[in-house]
Design a protein around this motif. Structure first.
Motif, PDB file in Angstrom:
ATOM      1  N   PRO A   1     -11.327  11.396   8.791  1.00 26.57           N
ATOM      2  CA  PRO A   1     -10.678  11.317   7.485  1.00 26.57           C
ATOM      3  C   PRO A   1     -10.305   9.870   7.128  1.00 26.57           C
ATOM      4  O   PRO A   1      -9.581   9.645   6.163  1.00 26.57           O
ATOM      5  CB  PRO A   1      -9.415  12.153   7.693  1.00 26.57           C
ATOM      6  CG  PRO A   1      -9.081  11.940   9.147  1.00 26.57           C
ATOM      7  CD  PRO A   1     -10.339  11.569   9.876  1.00 26.57           C
ATOM      8  N   SER A  46      -2.751  -3.512  17.797  1.00 30.83           N
ATOM      9  CA  SER A  46      -1.670  -4.088  18.601  1.00 30.83           C
ATOM     10  C   SER A  46      -1.069  -2.987  19.490  1.00 30.83           C
ATOM     11  O   SER A  46      -1.284  -1.799  19.250  1.00 30.83           O
ATOM     12  CB  SER A  46      -0.598  -4.666  17.675  1.00 30.83           C
ATOM     13  OG  SER A  46      -0.131  -3.664  16.792  1.00 30.83           O
ATOM     14  N   LEU A  97      -0.385   7.332   9.419  1.00 34.32           N
ATOM     15  CA  LEU A  97      -1.010   8.666   9.454  1.00 34.32           C
ATOM     16  C   LEU A  97      -1.361   9.084  10.873  1.00 34.32           C
ATOM     17  O   LEU A  97      -1.097  10.220  11.279  1.00 34.32           O
ATOM     18  CB  LEU A  97      -2.263   8.668   8.562  1.00 34.32           C
ATOM     19  CG  LEU A  97      -2.005   8.354   7.084  1.00 34.32           C
ATOM     20  CD1 LEU A  97      -3.308   8.303   6.297  1.00 34.32           C
ATOM     21  CD2 LEU A  97      -1.062   9.391   6.478  1.00 34.32           C
ATOM     22  N   ARG A 100       0.846  -1.189   0.000  1.00 38.74           N
ATOM     23  CA  ARG A 100       0.000   0.000   0.000  1.00 38.74           C
ATOM     24  C   ARG A 100       0.888   1.248   0.000  1.00 38.74           C
ATOM     25  O   ARG A 100       2.113   1.142   0.122  1.00 38.74           O
ATOM     26  CB  ARG A 100      -0.952  -0.012   1.193  1.00 38.74           C
ATOM     27  CG  ARG A 100      -0.244   0.060   2.493  1.00 38.74           C
ATOM     28  CD  ARG A 100      -1.162  -0.126   3.677  1.00 38.74           C
ATOM     29  NE  ARG A 100      -0.510   0.538   4.809  1.00 38.74           N
ATOM     30  CZ  ARG A 100      -0.712   1.782   5.151  1.00 38.74           C
ATOM     31  NH1 ARG A 100      -1.573   2.522   4.485  1.00 38.74           N
ATOM     32  NH2 ARG A 100      -0.067   2.330   6.153  1.00 38.74           N
ATOM     33  N   LYS A 156       1.317  -0.289  21.134  1.00 37.97           N
ATOM     34  CA  LYS A 156       2.240   0.684  20.520  1.00 37.97           C
ATOM     35  C   LYS A 156       2.948   1.453  21.621  1.00 37.97           C
ATOM     36  O   LYS A 156       2.462   1.527  22.754  1.00 37.97           O
ATOM     37  CB  LYS A 156       1.451   1.697  19.675  1.00 37.97           C
ATOM     38  CG  LYS A 156       0.807   1.143  18.442  1.00 37.97           C
ATOM     39  CD  LYS A 156       1.778   1.214  17.283  1.00 37.97           C
ATOM     40  CE  LYS A 156       1.329   0.536  16.029  1.00 37.97           C
ATOM     41  NZ  LYS A 156       1.014  -0.820  15.987  1.00 37.97           N
ATOM     42  N   TYR A 189      -5.626  -4.832   5.803  1.00 42.32           N
ATOM     43  CA  TYR A 189      -4.946  -3.533   5.704  1.00 42.32           C
ATOM     44  C   TYR A 189      -3.433  -3.719   5.778  1.00 42.32           C
ATOM     45  O   TYR A 189      -2.971  -4.798   6.075  1.00 42.32           O
ATOM     46  CB  TYR A 189      -5.417  -2.569   6.791  1.00 42.32           C
ATOM     47  CG  TYR A 189      -4.977  -2.883   8.207  1.00 42.32           C
ATOM     48  CD1 TYR A 189      -5.635  -3.856   8.966  1.00 42.32           C
ATOM     49  CD2 TYR A 189      -3.901  -2.211   8.792  1.00 42.32           C
ATOM     50  CE1 TYR A 189      -5.226  -4.145  10.252  1.00 42.32           C
ATOM     51  CE2 TYR A 189      -3.492  -2.500  10.090  1.00 42.32           C
ATOM     52  CZ  TYR A 189      -4.151  -3.463  10.808  1.00 42.32           C
ATOM     53  OH  TYR A 189      -3.748  -3.746  12.089  1.00 42.32           O
TER      54      TYR A 189
HETATM   55  P1  NAP Z   1      -1.967   2.081   8.730  1.00 46.49           P
HETATM   56  O1  NAP Z   1      -0.562   2.555   8.834  1.00 46.49           O
HETATM   57  O2  NAP Z   1      -2.240   0.720   8.202  1.00 46.49           O
HETATM   58  O3  NAP Z   1      -2.612   2.256  10.174  1.00 46.49           O
HETATM   59  C1  NAP Z   1      -3.862   1.737  10.497  1.00 46.49           C
HETATM   60  C2  NAP Z   1      -4.035   1.806  12.006  1.00 46.49           C
HETATM   61  O4  NAP Z   1      -5.335   1.298  12.332  1.00 46.49           O
HETATM   62  C3  NAP Z   1      -3.006   0.958  12.751  1.00 46.49           C
HETATM   63  O5  NAP Z   1      -2.627   1.595  13.932  1.00 46.49           O
HETATM   64  C4  NAP Z   1      -3.826  -0.304  13.087  1.00 46.49           C
HETATM   65  O6  NAP Z   1      -3.405  -0.980  14.241  1.00 46.49           O
HETATM   66  C5  NAP Z   1      -5.182   0.297  13.337  1.00 46.49           C
HETATM   67  N1  NAP Z   1      -6.218  -0.720  13.216  1.00 46.49           N
HETATM   68  C6  NAP Z   1      -6.553  -1.469  12.142  1.00 46.49           C
HETATM   69  N2  NAP Z   1      -7.551  -2.322  12.443  1.00 46.49           N
HETATM   70  C7  NAP Z   1      -7.842  -2.109  13.749  1.00 46.49           C
HETATM   71  C8  NAP Z   1      -8.766  -2.677  14.652  1.00 46.49           C
HETATM   72  N3  NAP Z   1      -9.598  -3.658  14.277  1.00 46.49           N
HETATM   73  N4  NAP Z   1      -8.785  -2.228  15.923  1.00 46.49           N
HETATM   74  C9  NAP Z   1      -7.937  -1.247  16.318  1.00 46.49           C
HETATM   75  N5  NAP Z   1      -7.038  -0.656  15.504  1.00 46.49           N
HETATM   76  C10 NAP Z   1      -6.996  -1.088  14.234  1.00 46.49           C
HETATM   77  O7  NAP Z   1      -2.835   3.084   7.818  1.00 46.49           O
HETATM   78  P2  NAP Z   1      -2.563   4.634   7.535  1.00 46.49           P
HETATM   79  O8  NAP Z   1      -1.590   4.805   6.465  1.00 46.49           O
HETATM   80  O9  NAP Z   1      -2.330   5.313   8.835  1.00 46.49           O
HETATM   81  O10 NAP Z   1      -4.000   5.030   6.947  1.00 46.49           O
HETATM   82  C11 NAP Z   1      -5.179   4.895   7.712  1.00 46.49           C
HETATM   83  C12 NAP Z   1      -6.387   5.066   6.819  1.00 46.49           C
HETATM   84  O11 NAP Z   1      -6.533   6.437   6.426  1.00 46.49           O
HETATM   85  C13 NAP Z   1      -6.318   4.336   5.476  1.00 46.49           C
HETATM   86  O12 NAP Z   1      -6.663   2.967   5.618  1.00 46.49           O
HETATM   87  C14 NAP Z   1      -7.327   5.081   4.645  1.00 46.49           C
HETATM   88  O13 NAP Z   1      -8.576   4.452   4.787  1.00 46.49           O
HETATM   89  C15 NAP Z   1      -7.378   6.471   5.287  1.00 46.49           C
HETATM   90  N6  NAP Z   1      -6.891   7.538   4.381  1.00 46.49           N
HETATM   91  C16 NAP Z   1      -7.736   8.555   4.060  1.00 46.49           C
HETATM   92  C17 NAP Z   1      -7.307   9.576   3.228  1.00 46.49           C
HETATM   93  C18 NAP Z   1      -8.206  10.731   2.915  1.00 46.49           C
HETATM   94  O14 NAP Z   1      -7.878  11.568   2.053  1.00 46.49           O
HETATM   95  N7  NAP Z   1      -9.316  10.891   3.597  1.00 46.49           N
HETATM   96  C19 NAP Z   1      -6.016   9.548   2.695  1.00 46.49           C
HETATM   97  C20 NAP Z   1      -5.184   8.486   3.034  1.00 46.49           C
HETATM   98  C21 NAP Z   1      -5.632   7.482   3.881  1.00 46.49           C
HETATM   99  P3  NAP Z   1      -1.933  -1.674  14.309  1.00 46.49           P
HETATM  100  O15 NAP Z   1      -0.972  -0.500  14.366  1.00 46.49           O
HETATM  101  O16 NAP Z   1      -1.966  -2.446  15.547  1.00 46.49           O
HETATM  102  O17 NAP Z   1      -1.780  -2.464  13.034  1.00 46.49           O
END
Ligand code: NAP
Length: 309
Positions: A222, A165, A144, A87, A167, A309
């Motif tokens: 977001p 998980s 993010l 990703r 952190k 993810y």
């Molecule tokens: P990331 O690095 O994969 O982080 C996702 C976070 O969510 C991680 O901390 C993960 O936990 C946590 N998570 C996932 N499933 C969970 C659950 N069931 N219970 C508790 N925590 C959970 O993703 P990112 O790069 O930060 O991006 C996050 C999201 O932002 C993307 O998936 C996308 O949907 C959104 N986004 C939106 C825009 C916009 O313009 N609006 C732009 C970019 C992205 P762990 O750390 O333990 O794995």
């Protein structure tokens, strides 16, 4: 010479072609980069989930799909995809998200609306608390969420993060899993949701969980639309449990004109503009993965398709 297919909407090509070529040149990778290559000749697929390419089976020698978007919910369930999926973790996109989130947190924290729209011309004096007196909870402490948490911490906010998980982010109260969720909700004077859209996160903000947030709290989403049960949010806004919500993402995009969010006085709708992948920085991330693929090194930013993810 390797072959790299650019599989995104044709209108994205002029934005990405030059930065991708520049990043390939800087990495000394000789490649054919094009929007149309015979499938059985393709080595890497630079991909946007809304492209026409949905059947990966003919791409018999491809080593990886390199997603241009951070969110992957539209591709994780694709059963024709058997090769690694990376990703997008793009420094430019991350900066954009930090700026968008910080701006909207500050709007709520400072109560800016009272002065931006003040038709009665009243001299309203209400000193906002200092950031250190306000708790912001970031749901999703990934690439993010962590970047946003650090900047908000730097502004003086009390910051809590919640993830799947455990952190450890200096200065941030880190909670995780089901056991940490209730406490995170209770602390969330301002909630920022940066979770991915997966089966485990669908409707995670529902009548029960919104009801655990402090009365008069603020919600900024977001992340992805399906994180929130729309009807439950409207009920929570109407009851005053949630004072105001800023929503950038929706179950259906563009948000249909008849959707009640548009007209609700306590909702701000933004059209999925929180953060966009930035071609120059993202191209370097894509090429880093191609370099790794060619060297037999592990890819970065790989998606765990069992988690979604
Ligand atoms: P990331 O690095 O994969 O982080 C996702 C976070 O969510 C991680 O901390 C993960 O936990 C946590 N998570 C996932 N499933 C969970 C659950 N069931 N219970 C508790 N925590 C959970 O993703 P990112 O790069 O930060 O991006 C996050 C999201 O932002 C993307 O998936 C996308 O949907 C959104 N986004 C939106 C825009 C916009 O313009 N609006 C732009 C970019 C992205 P762990 O750390 O333990 O794995």
């Amino acid at each position: 010479m390797i072959n790299i297919l650019f599989a995104a909407k044709p209108e994205r090509w002029p934005t990405y072609e030059a930065p991708l070529r520049a990043a390939l040149k800087a990495a000394n990778i000789e490649a054919q980069l094009a929007q149309d290559i015979a499938p059985d000749q393709v080595d890497y697929i630079v991909y946007a989930p809304n492209s026409d390419l949905q059947d990966f089976m003919p791409y018999t020698r491809a080593k990886a799909v390199l997603n241009l978007w951070a969110g992957v919910e539209q591709i994780t369930g694709n059963e024709t995809l058997k090769i690694p999926l990376a990703r997008m973790v793009d420094p430019g996109l991350t900066k954009g998200m930090v700026e968008w989130v910080t701006g909207h947190v500050m709007r709520y924290h400072l109560g800016m609306d009272a002065h931006i729209v003040n038709p009665s011309h009243e001299w309203k004096i209400k000193t906002p608390p200092l950031a250190q007196e306000r708790e912001v909870v970031i749901f999703g402490l990934g690439a993010l969420g962590t970047a946003c948490a650090k900047v908000l911490l730097g502004l003086g906010f009390r910051v809590t993060g919640w993830s799947r998980s455990a952190k450890d982010v200096a200065g941030v109260t880190c909670l995780h899993g089901d056991e940490g969720f209730g406490e995170a909700l209770r602390r969330a004077e301002i909630a920022v949701t940066l979770l991915p859209d997966t089966p485990a996160t669908t409707d995670i903000f529902n009548a029960k969980t919104l009801g655990q947030m402090p009365h008069g709290s603020f919600l900024i989403n977001p992340g992805r639309g399906p994180l929130i049960d729309d009807d439950a949010l409207i009920a929570a806004l109407d009851s005053g449990r949630i004072a105001h919500a800023t929503l950038d993402v929706f179950r259906t995009e563009p948000l249909p004109k008849e959707h009640p969010f548009w007209a609700h006085p306590q909702v701000t709708v933004t059209p999925h503009i929180a953060a966009e992948t930035r071609a120059s920085t993202a191209s370097e991330v894509i090429v880093e993965n191609i370099k790794r693929g060619e060297q037999g090194a592990p890819f970065i930013n790989l998606v765990d398709r069992t988690l979604g993810y």
